[in-house]
Design a protein around this motif. Sequence first.
Motif, PDB file in Angstrom:
ATOM      1  N   LEU A 148     -26.613  24.586  46.178  1.00  0.00           N
ATOM      2  CA  LEU A 148     -26.733  24.364  47.620  1.00  0.00           C
ATOM      3  C   LEU A 148     -25.616  25.080  48.368  1.00  0.00           C
ATOM      4  O   LEU A 148     -25.835  25.673  49.434  1.00  0.00           O
ATOM      5  CB  LEU A 148     -26.696  22.866  47.914  1.00  0.00           C
ATOM      6  CG  LEU A 148     -26.770  22.469  49.389  1.00  0.00           C
ATOM      7  CD1 LEU A 148     -28.144  22.802  49.974  1.00  0.00           C
ATOM      8  CD2 LEU A 148     -26.468  20.982  49.568  1.00  0.00           C
ATOM      9  N   ALA A 149     -24.410  25.043  47.801  1.00  0.00           N
ATOM     10  CA  ALA A 149     -23.285  25.734  48.439  1.00  0.00           C
ATOM     11  C   ALA A 149     -23.562  27.228  48.541  1.00  0.00           C
ATOM     12  O   ALA A 149     -23.306  27.855  49.584  1.00  0.00           O
ATOM     13  CB  ALA A 149     -22.003  25.481  47.636  1.00  0.00           C
ATOM     14  N   VAL A 150     -24.076  27.818  47.472  1.00  0.00           N
ATOM     15  CA  VAL A 150     -24.406  29.250  47.499  1.00  0.00           C
ATOM     16  C   VAL A 150     -25.464  29.523  48.570  1.00  0.00           C
ATOM     17  O   VAL A 150     -25.382  30.508  49.314  1.00  0.00           O
ATOM     18  CB  VAL A 150     -24.901  29.708  46.112  1.00  0.00           C
ATOM     19  CG1 VAL A 150     -25.396  31.151  46.162  1.00  0.00           C
ATOM     20  CG2 VAL A 150     -23.781  29.575  45.080  1.00  0.00           C
ATOM     21  N   ALA A 151     -26.443  28.630  48.668  1.00  0.00           N
ATOM     22  CA  ALA A 151     -27.494  28.807  49.675  1.00  0.00           C
ATOM     23  C   ALA A 151     -26.912  28.767  51.079  1.00  0.00           C
ATOM     24  O   ALA A 151     -27.258  29.597  51.930  1.00  0.00           O
ATOM     25  CB  ALA A 151     -28.561  27.729  49.497  1.00  0.00           C
ATOM     26  N   TYR A 152     -26.027  27.806  51.344  1.00  0.00           N
ATOM     27  CA  TYR A 152     -25.408  27.734  52.667  1.00  0.00           C
ATOM     28  C   TYR A 152     -24.583  28.991  52.956  1.00  0.00           C
ATOM     29  O   TYR A 152     -24.593  29.500  54.078  1.00  0.00           O
ATOM     30  CB  TYR A 152     -24.530  26.490  52.777  1.00  0.00           C
ATOM     31  CG  TYR A 152     -25.273  25.258  53.231  1.00  0.00           C
ATOM     32  CD1 TYR A 152     -25.943  25.234  54.444  1.00  0.00           C
ATOM     33  CD2 TYR A 152     -25.309  24.104  52.443  1.00  0.00           C
ATOM     34  CE1 TYR A 152     -26.631  24.099  54.867  1.00  0.00           C
ATOM     35  CE2 TYR A 152     -25.999  22.969  52.862  1.00  0.00           C
ATOM     36  CZ  TYR A 152     -26.654  22.973  54.069  1.00  0.00           C
ATOM     37  OH  TYR A 152     -27.346  21.865  54.480  1.00  0.00           O
ATOM     38  N   HIS A 153     -23.875  29.471  51.959  1.00  0.00           N
ATOM     39  CA  HIS A 153     -23.064  30.679  52.158  1.00  0.00           C
ATOM     40  C   HIS A 153     -23.934  31.851  52.600  1.00  0.00           C
ATOM     41  O   HIS A 153     -23.598  32.558  53.564  1.00  0.00           O
ATOM     42  CB  HIS A 153     -22.332  31.022  50.862  1.00  0.00           C
ATOM     43  CG  HIS A 153     -21.538  32.289  50.934  1.00  0.00           C
ATOM     44  ND1 HIS A 153     -20.248  32.335  51.413  1.00  0.00           N
ATOM     45  CD2 HIS A 153     -21.854  33.571  50.609  1.00  0.00           C
ATOM     46  CE1 HIS A 153     -19.809  33.575  51.375  1.00  0.00           C
ATOM     47  NE2 HIS A 153     -20.761  34.344  50.893  1.00  0.00           N
ATOM     48  N   HIS A 154     -25.033  32.050  51.916  1.00  0.00           N
ATOM     49  CA  HIS A 154     -25.885  33.196  52.223  1.00  0.00           C
ATOM     50  C   HIS A 154     -26.754  32.954  53.457  1.00  0.00           C
ATOM     51  O   HIS A 154     -27.343  33.909  53.981  1.00  0.00           O
ATOM     52  CB  HIS A 154     -26.738  33.552  51.002  1.00  0.00           C
ATOM     53  CG  HIS A 154     -25.948  34.190  49.902  1.00  0.00           C
ATOM     54  ND1 HIS A 154     -25.626  35.526  49.893  1.00  0.00           N
ATOM     55  CD2 HIS A 154     -25.355  33.663  48.802  1.00  0.00           C
ATOM     56  CE1 HIS A 154     -24.898  35.807  48.830  1.00  0.00           C
ATOM     57  NE2 HIS A 154     -24.718  34.691  48.149  1.00  0.00           N
ATOM     58  N   ALA A 155     -26.797  31.713  53.925  1.00  0.00           N
ATOM     59  CA  ALA A 155     -27.515  31.418  55.169  1.00  0.00           C
ATOM     60  C   ALA A 155     -26.586  31.479  56.377  1.00  0.00           C
ATOM     61  O   ALA A 155     -27.005  31.158  57.491  1.00  0.00           O
ATOM     62  CB  ALA A 155     -28.173  30.046  55.088  1.00  0.00           C
ATOM     63  N   GLY A 156     -25.325  31.885  56.158  1.00  0.00           N
ATOM     64  CA  GLY A 156     -24.408  32.065  57.276  1.00  0.00           C
ATOM     65  C   GLY A 156     -23.511  30.882  57.566  1.00  0.00           C
ATOM     66  O   GLY A 156     -22.952  30.785  58.659  1.00  0.00           O
ATOM     67  N   SER A 157     -23.342  29.964  56.582  1.00  0.00           N
ATOM     68  CA  SER A 157     -22.458  28.812  56.770  1.00  0.00           C
ATOM     69  C   SER A 157     -21.410  28.777  55.658  1.00  0.00           C
ATOM     70  O   SER A 157     -21.413  27.860  54.813  1.00  0.00           O
ATOM     71  CB  SER A 157     -23.271  27.507  56.780  1.00  0.00           C
ATOM     72  OG  SER A 157     -24.197  27.491  57.832  1.00  0.00           O
ATOM     73  N   PRO A 158     -20.493  29.766  55.625  1.00  0.00           N
ATOM     74  CA  PRO A 158     -19.524  29.826  54.518  1.00  0.00           C
ATOM     75  C   PRO A 158     -18.574  28.635  54.485  1.00  0.00           C
ATOM     76  O   PRO A 158     -18.155  28.219  53.403  1.00  0.00           O
ATOM     77  CB  PRO A 158     -18.775  31.137  54.786  1.00  0.00           C
ATOM     78  CG  PRO A 158     -18.982  31.415  56.244  1.00  0.00           C
ATOM     79  CD  PRO A 158     -20.330  30.880  56.571  1.00  0.00           C
ATOM     80  N   ASP A 159     -18.212  28.072  55.643  1.00  0.00           N
ATOM     81  CA  ASP A 159     -17.301  26.926  55.634  1.00  0.00           C
ATOM     82  C   ASP A 159     -17.959  25.716  54.991  1.00  0.00           C
ATOM     83  O   ASP A 159     -17.303  24.963  54.256  1.00  0.00           O
ATOM     84  CB  ASP A 159     -16.856  26.590  57.057  1.00  0.00           C
ATOM     85  CG  ASP A 159     -15.899  27.632  57.628  1.00  0.00           C
ATOM     86  OD1 ASP A 159     -15.314  28.394  56.827  1.00  0.00           O
ATOM     87  OD2 ASP A 159     -15.755  27.704  58.854  1.00  0.00           O
ATOM     88  N   LYS A 160     -19.231  25.517  55.265  1.00  0.00           N
ATOM     89  CA  LYS A 160     -19.942  24.399  54.636  1.00  0.00           C
ATOM     90  C   LYS A 160     -20.021  24.609  53.126  1.00  0.00           C
ATOM     91  O   LYS A 160     -19.873  23.665  52.347  1.00  0.00           O
ATOM     92  CB  LYS A 160     -21.339  24.261  55.233  1.00  0.00           C
ATOM     93  CG  LYS A 160     -22.071  23.008  54.778  1.00  0.00           C
ATOM     94  CD  LYS A 160     -23.281  22.732  55.620  1.00  0.00           C
ATOM     95  CE  LYS A 160     -23.928  21.417  55.221  1.00  0.00           C
ATOM     96  NZ  LYS A 160     -23.049  20.260  55.422  1.00  0.00           N
TER      97      LYS A 160
END
Length: 452
Positions: A148-160
């Motif tokens: 999920l963290a990788v998904a958020y990173h690539h969706a433009g939410s690196p802090d999350k």
Amino acid sequence: MSGSSDRRAAATSGWIAFLFALAVAWTAGPAFAAADPQALANRQFIEAMQRIQAADTTFDSKEESRLLREAEQLLDAIVRDYPESPVAVQLITNQFIGDFDVFEFKNRVRALICNEPQATACFLYRIEMLLPPLEQPVTTPRWDWLSLAVAYHHAGSPDKAKGIIAPFLGALRRGKVTDGAEQDLFVARALALTGQMDLALQITRSINDCSTRIYNLADIAEIAAWNGDPGLAGALAEEAKSHAAAKGCSWELGLVVQALLHAGREAEARTLFLNTVEQQFSRFRETRQDCCPAELAVAAADLNEVNLALGLLRAVQEDSPWTVPAVLGRLAGNGETALATAYLDQLQDPDQHAEVLAEFVAAALDRGDAAGAAENMARLQELARDPANRRPAVLVQLARAERRLHGDDRWRSTFLSAVNAAERSSAYVRRDIGAPLLAALVGIETGKPLLD
């Protein structure tokens, strides 16, 4: 005379201004008197509650969203501007304030992103809700949350993404994330996939366990190749090969073969593969124990060693069912469509069948075979039309194939159906479907199978 009138007018104007300022000061006197952080924080909290109450009574979704966002800003400002106030402490620690549930409110605001139900942000939010919750403090490896963290990173939410990875990284450093061996279970890969290559390698090189060390090196080599860094990919492949030789890591040699292939060293990879197959099969004939590592079957397909790939697949697919689409998809990509399709026709599991067909669609497109892609797409659509197969795993593969075949956003409607089906599923399916949904979503959005 005119100058006297002007002075008199100016004096009168100044006096009026003074009286107005005095009146403002007088009426605001109680506010100035009570201008301590606690009073100001309480006043702002009440303003936020008023907006939430207004949001509860409107039928207009846009108005509800606006009011809740304003309330969120007011509450965030309390924590930022009046941190010494009791209400700020309650907000930052998610305590109840009267009957106001801070945590529930935050989730309600987050859910506003689903006012656009087919947006990637909404998909991620709903998939996160499907995942079994994290235990606090983190002590157990959870590759679903790291995905999920990788998904958020690539969706433009690196802090999350960092906020999810950080507790796992901290627990790993304290030696609390273990699984019976020196395993980091996806922490290093998640770091590499979110741009932290040096930290990923630091963790990897601190692990002596054959499996984890070589898995990580092979994974990071593949990521380096995706990132356009063949030099690093080659160095890591060589490092994996050297570590396997030094430690006698024979079971992991299929991974080393794949790492060499990612680095473009096909001749070296083929030699290592053939030697490894001979050793593995001879050991199997002598001991009748486990035949071969599943990764060796994938390496055989990568090298287009067709008979070996299918033979190895038959030996490993029961214990490692993920190898079926991996091997058949690679063979189809190499043009071995007849044998791959014949193998597919023997499969009974609709989820596995759908994934293989999605791989066939992609393989046909990569070969420039539009007719083959359309044919496999038709088979996948027929499979998904069966009411018994309207399952999340089948629908998500249809979404993958739609994205590859059409290149537009029509996949979003199908992916939404997959998420809806997952939410209606049994607790057993819900527990296991989150990671495949994430893998498909990230693959669709990035064009690379980052989470396979």
